[in-house]
Design a protein around this motif. Structure first.
Motif, mmCIF file in Angstrom:
data_model
loop_
_atom_site.group_PDB
_atom_site.id
_atom_site.type_symbol
_atom_site.label_atom_id
_atom_site.label_comp_id
_atom_site.label_asym_id
_atom_site.label_seq_id
_atom_site.Cartn_x
_atom_site.Cartn_y
_atom_site.Cartn_z
ATOM 1 N N HIS A 1 0.820 -1.209 0.000
ATOM 2 C CA HIS A 1 0.000 0.000 0.000
ATOM 3 C C HIS A 1 0.857 1.263 0.000
ATOM 4 N N GLY B 1 -5.767 -2.150 -1.782
ATOM 5 C CA GLY B 1 -5.989 -0.713 -1.887
ATOM 6 C C GLY B 1 -7.425 -0.403 -2.273
ATOM 7 N N THR C 1 -7.166 4.222 -4.998
ATOM 8 C CA THR C 1 -5.761 3.828 -5.039
ATOM 9 C C THR C 1 -5.468 3.004 -6.286
ATOM 10 N N ARG D 1 -2.883 3.793 -9.179
ATOM 11 C CA ARG D 1 -1.841 2.794 -9.395
ATOM 12 C C ARG D 1 -1.753 2.423 -10.879
#
Length: 384
Positions: A274, A298, A302, A306
């Motif tokens: 994370h 996540g 997120t 990512r």
């Protein structure tokens, strides 16, 4: 056979004769896969199962018969009875073929040695004749590892070579299965049906991020039979005391460790760090490796960020499509333990080509054919 390897090995060491009942064929919704076995020794001790309970009584009687009659092999087929649901048969609706034969440990030194290899956790394939000339039914050929020479004979050099080659392929894939050889001059005049029991090394679960979720996941992974590694760059968190269920705890940068460690088509990579400075280089590498599963923890926000960073790092779309993120199935999990169940449930579903949906929402058989890269049993890990 591998489901009861430890007990069979003990009986062989004690030179105790036993009747071995092996599932050699399944169809429909049979509850247990080919290769599963039940055994009865001369003391009346029973171990194992061939159906999860449906036909155990009938198979037990067959084992008694084989022990008393001097060892003539017996074949039996069990299926669902429409006329009487309580008759001997599979109430689940499938069919299974069972071979029962007597094993005299003194006459089967190769089987005893192969079972010892299994108990010690080393890879081996045990090729067992389940159909063919009566005098060789039950005979075994053993292949100690993926490239070692075979030991034993199934009735001729041609048949031995043909069986050994296919057994090695199954062992590399970590899959048991039934093969057919013979019926020609090049291998063996007689057709043989051979069941290969493949005991491969335990697959790996690589957990990156020494967090509480990793502690629960390492325990769940070990329960499922994985060889678990926890890796984190922070030595204060990556300790054996915090992860007692992991087979190893590594202090290193995740991507650097992944680059130098061995993985294969059964490996599960779980990214729980994370933290972008760990996640991005790690996932960039992992998504290009021939592993079974890559998941990252996540939120959806997120995950979106990512993906953007991975694209900026040059990861192509076909590799990004392999990423399971947010990691796990939607079980409404909150605790580390519940999250571990969610993650391992997704790994099992991906490995076995499952939908991840409730069974009540589907139709048809609930039992699929054995996958090429199955999730191992807990017993297999214990033996390792």
């Amino acid at each position: 056979m591998l489901n009861i390897a430890e007990t069979l090995h003990l009986w062989c060491r004690e030179a105790r004769p036993f009747a071995l009942a092996t599932v050699v064929g399944v169809s429909g919704s049979a509850p247990l896969p080919v290769g599963t076995a039940l055994a009865l020794d001369t003391h009346g001790t029973v171990v194992g199962s061939v159906s999860g309970g449906c036909v155990e009584g009938a198979v037990y009687e067959l084992c008694r018969q084989v022990l008393e009659d001097g060892g003539t092999p017996v074949r039996a087929r069990f299926g669902y009875s429409d006329d009487d649901a309580f008759a001997v048969g599979l109430t689940c609706g499938g069919e299974l073929d069972v071979l029962v034969h007597r094993v005299e440990p003194g006459d089967q030194p190769l089987l005893s040695a192969a079972l010892e290899t299994v108990v010690q956790g080393r890879p081996v394939a045990i090729a067992q004749v389940v159909d063919g000339p009566g005098e060789i039914v039950g005979r075994v050929l053993t292949i100690p590892d993926g490239s070692g020479a075979h030991e034993g004979s199934l009735g001729g050099d041609g048949a031995n070579r043909a069986v050994a080659a296919q057994a090695r392929a199954l062992l590399r894939a970590g899959r048991s299965g039934r093969i057919e050889v013979g019926g020609d001059a090049a291998t063996c005049p007689e057709k043989l049906s051979v069941l290969v029991h493949a005991h491969a090394r335990s697959p790996r679960m690589l957990i990156f991020g020494a967090v509480d979720f990793a502690a629960a996941l390492s325990q769940a992974g070990r329960f499922l039979g994985y060889r678990v590694t926890v890796c984190d760059a922070r030595p204060v968190f990556a300790t054996s005391a915090r992860f007692p269920h992991a087979d190893e705890v590594v202090v290193d940068w995740p991507h650097r460790y992944l680059k130098r460690t061995a993985v294969d088509a059964r490996t599960a990579v779980c990214v729980l760090t994370h933290d972008a400075k760990f996640d991005i280089p790690l996932l960039r590498l992992a998504l290009g490796l021939p592993v079974a599963y890559v998941g990252a923890m996540g939120s959806r926000r997120t995950h979106k960020r990512r993906l953007e960073m991975l694209r900026e790092a040059g990861v192509p779309e076909d590799r990004l499509a392999r990423l399971r993120s947010p990691i796990g199935l939607d079980l409404g999990a909150h605790t580390p333990e519940e999250t571990a169940v969610s993650i391992t449930a997704e790994i099992i579903a991906r490995t076995n080509d499952g939908t991840g949906l409730p069974l009540t929402c589907g139709s048809g058989s609930i039992h699929r054919s054995a996958p090429a890269t199955p999730v191992p049993s807990r017993a297999a890990h214990t033996a390792a």
